[in-house]
Design a protein around this motif. Structure first.
Motif, short mmCIF file in Angstrom:
data_model
loop_
_atom_site.label_atom_id
_atom_site.label_comp_id
_atom_site.label_asym_id
_atom_site.label_seq_id
_atom_site.Cartn_x
_atom_site.Cartn_y
_atom_site.Cartn_z
N UNK A 1 -59.66 -31.05 18.62
CA UNK A 1 -58.50 -30.18 18.48
C UNK A 1 -57.82 -30.38 17.13
N UNK A 2 -56.67 -29.79 16.98
CA UNK A 2 -55.97 -29.82 15.69
C UNK A 2 -55.56 -31.22 15.29
N UNK A 3 -55.47 -32.13 16.25
CA UNK A 3 -55.10 -33.50 15.94
C UNK A 3 -56.33 -34.39 15.80
N UNK A 4 -57.50 -33.77 15.69
CA UNK A 4 -58.75 -34.51 15.69
C UNK A 4 -59.07 -35.19 14.39
N UNK A 5 -60.26 -35.81 14.38
CA UNK A 5 -60.62 -36.68 13.27
C UNK A 5 -60.82 -35.94 11.96
N UNK A 6 -61.42 -34.75 12.01
CA UNK A 6 -61.67 -34.05 10.75
C UNK A 6 -60.37 -33.71 10.05
N UNK A 7 -59.43 -33.09 10.80
CA UNK A 7 -58.14 -32.76 10.19
C UNK A 7 -57.36 -34.00 9.82
N UNK A 8 -57.50 -35.05 10.63
CA UNK A 8 -56.82 -36.30 10.30
C UNK A 8 -57.33 -36.86 8.98
N UNK A 9 -58.65 -36.77 8.78
CA UNK A 9 -59.22 -37.27 7.53
C UNK A 9 -58.68 -36.48 6.35
N UNK B 1 -60.20 -45.64 6.68
CA UNK B 1 -61.52 -45.38 7.28
C UNK B 1 -61.58 -45.81 8.73
N UNK B 2 -61.02 -46.97 9.04
CA UNK B 2 -61.04 -47.48 10.41
C UNK B 2 -60.17 -46.63 11.32
N UNK B 3 -59.01 -46.22 10.82
CA UNK B 3 -58.13 -45.38 11.63
C UNK B 3 -58.79 -44.04 11.94
N UNK B 4 -59.39 -43.42 10.94
CA UNK B 4 -60.05 -42.14 11.16
C UNK B 4 -61.22 -42.30 12.12
N UNK B 5 -61.96 -43.41 12.02
CA UNK B 5 -63.08 -43.66 12.94
C UNK B 5 -62.57 -43.78 14.38
#
Length: 501
Positions: free
Chosen positions: A162-170, A91-95
């Motif tokens: 972008x493609x490396x953003x938070x939504x895709x990361x989550x 959670x912290x990493x994605x934030x």
């Protein structure tokens, strides 16, 4: 600490903006080590504004500290900061990534007694391999990354859209957590086509290792040849340290049999690999020479492979036969994950039920390990590797009759069992993240050491087992053996219930 050679770039004009934000999480498990590291850095960089959200960890002395910051406030501070440091929590990493940062991550260390959630170590490792975090495990590494990030903040920034953003990361984070979170495997993909309408059933190769069991072997081969399967089944009988019987071979029809000898490492693993390498089909099945397939076993498994082309392995349930007593062992699930297998051996996934895509081994995770001492638990280790690639599919119905008897290959080989299981714990440190699974394997080692008469070693492993899980029954069974109960009595009682150690 020595003076850093790389100096930070000038601070922004707005002095309210923090230079470094450190988030250690808000759970009840302290991470005082990271607080100390940040304090030491702050003492030698007093021109920086360093803010530590320390949760239940120790209050920082040199850096500014807040025991808890609401999610929105912490996110805003992260966006304003020049560099963000986090613990290994997803959670912290994605934030931090949502705030536009490539975070510097310091994972907790279980060997230092720090609490680590079941998924965190593997999660951070996979993210670092993918270039989505910068991980470090020492204060020197942390300080070097902080200096680099402060000097070149653009190298530690990402575009959240972008493609490396938070939504895709989550989303990727969820997939990674599935590797060690029991019961959270990917849902089965939609069938591509109905196998009942398929006109071509693929040829399957069955690898049958054997040694000095000619009567049982012939019964096994007969059950394979009698499969209710429309396609061709080629059986490769691999003789291991035994004189081959060429009379078994036949080339005609849809049930040909080849007879070969083990040309690799002596033992079960080398024999299986000899057969796999000799196969020319995409689908390869295993069957031990004392087990028998039920007529519909292979057809049901191939149907799953045709419906789900991305599946590497399909298993099914078993009926254990011991001393004329039968026990049905089936899993009431269709998907098994890596985390499931860390928590439990899942005896239902017996090697005689395996139907594997050959390319998943040859061009993927590798063939059966020939490094495992005595080839003990080589099937379990292969399951772990295949499950890392993706969920294993399971048919929750009996497809194989498994014979347990006193001539079973590993019956009584206690020292081999202990050595092999210790190898397994060393090779898969993820067991440390799953106390139940670690206790299970440690308890098996304790029992094997006790059965081998090594009382002192048995007591050490009993202690290891109980520290991981005080209720682990294998520790108590091992203690009974230490106190004089014959291990054969215990094993017989377990086998009569269709259970192993």
């Amino acid at each position: 600490m020595t003076e850093q050679t790389t100096r930070p770039a000038p601070r922004p004009d707005d002095s309210d903006h923090p230079d470094v934000v450190v988030s250690i999480g808000t759970d009840h498990h302290a991470f005082d080590r990271l607080v100390r590291w940040i304090d030491d850095y702050a003492l030698t960089h007093r021109d920086l504004r360093i803010l530590v959200q320390h949760g239940h960890s120790a209050q920082p002395r040199a850096a500014s500290g807040a025991p808890f910051l609401p999610g929105e406030d912490l996110g805003g501070l992260m966006r304003a900061a020049r560099v963000v440091v986090t613990h290994g929590g997803p959670g912290t990493i994605v934030q931090a990534r949502r705030a536009g940062h490539l975070p510097v991550v310091v994972p907790r260390d279980p060997e230092l007694g720090e609490h680590v959630d079941d998924h965190q170590l593997l999660f951070v490792s996979r993210l670092e391999e993918a270039g989505r975090v910068r991980a470090c495990s020492s204060p020197q590494q942390l300080y070097a990354l902080l200096d680099k990030a402060l000097a070149s903040p653009e190298d530690f920034r990402i575009d959240p859209q972008d493609d490396e953003g938070a939504v895709r990361s989550a989303l990727r984070a969820g997939a990674l957590i599935d590797l060690v979170a029991p019961g959270t495997g990917d849902p089965a993909p939609e069938p591509r086509r109905s196998t009942e309408e398929a006109t071509d059933w693929p040829e399957v190769t069955v690898v049958v290792p054997t040694r000095d069991r000619p009567e049982l072997l012939r019964r096994t081969l007969r059950a394979i040849s009698e499969q209710d399967y429309p396609g061709t089944i080629t059986t490769i009988v691999v003789y291991d340290n035994d004189q081959p019987d060429p009379s078994l071979a036949r080339a005609e029809g849809t049930r040909p049999i080849r007879v070969v000898t083990n040309t690799l490492t002596p033992g079960l693993a080398g024999a299986r690999n000899t057969g796999v390498l000799a196969a020319h089909t995409d689908l390869v099945a295993f069957c031990d020479d004392d087990d028998t397939w039920l007529p519909g076993k292979l057809r049901a498994q191939v149907r799953v492979m045709l419906q789900e082309p991305g599946t590497d392995l399909v298993c099914c349930g078993i009926t254990v036969v011991y001393d004329r007593v039968e026990a049905v062992r089936t899993l009431d699930r269709t998907s098994v994950t890596f985390g499931d297998l860390l928590g439990s051996r899942l005896t239902e996934l017996h090697p005689s039920t395996f139907l594997i895509r050959r390319r998943a081994m040859i061009d993927g995770c590798g063939t059966v390990s020939e490094e495992i001492p005595g080839s003990y638990a080589e099937d379990y280790e292969l399951l772990l590797r295949l499950a890392r690639r993706g969920p294993i599919r399971n048919i929750p119905e009996t497809g194989v009759r498994v014979l347990w008897h006193r001539r079973s290959h590993f019956s009584g080989r206690w020292q081999t069992i202990s050595t092999a299981l210790r190898w397994l714990l060393e090779r898969y440190p993820e067991f440390r993240l799953v106390p139940r699974g670690h206790a299970r394997v440690a308890g098996q080692i304790a029992f094997a050491e006790a059965a081998a008469g090594r009382r002192r070693a048995a007591l050490r492993w009993i202690g290891t087992t109980l520290r991981s899980r005080p209720t682990e029954p294998r520790a108590h069974l091992a203690l009974l053996v230490v106190l004089g109960v014959p291990p054969g009595w215990i094993m017989r009682a377990l086998h009569l219930r269709g259970k192993g150690l």
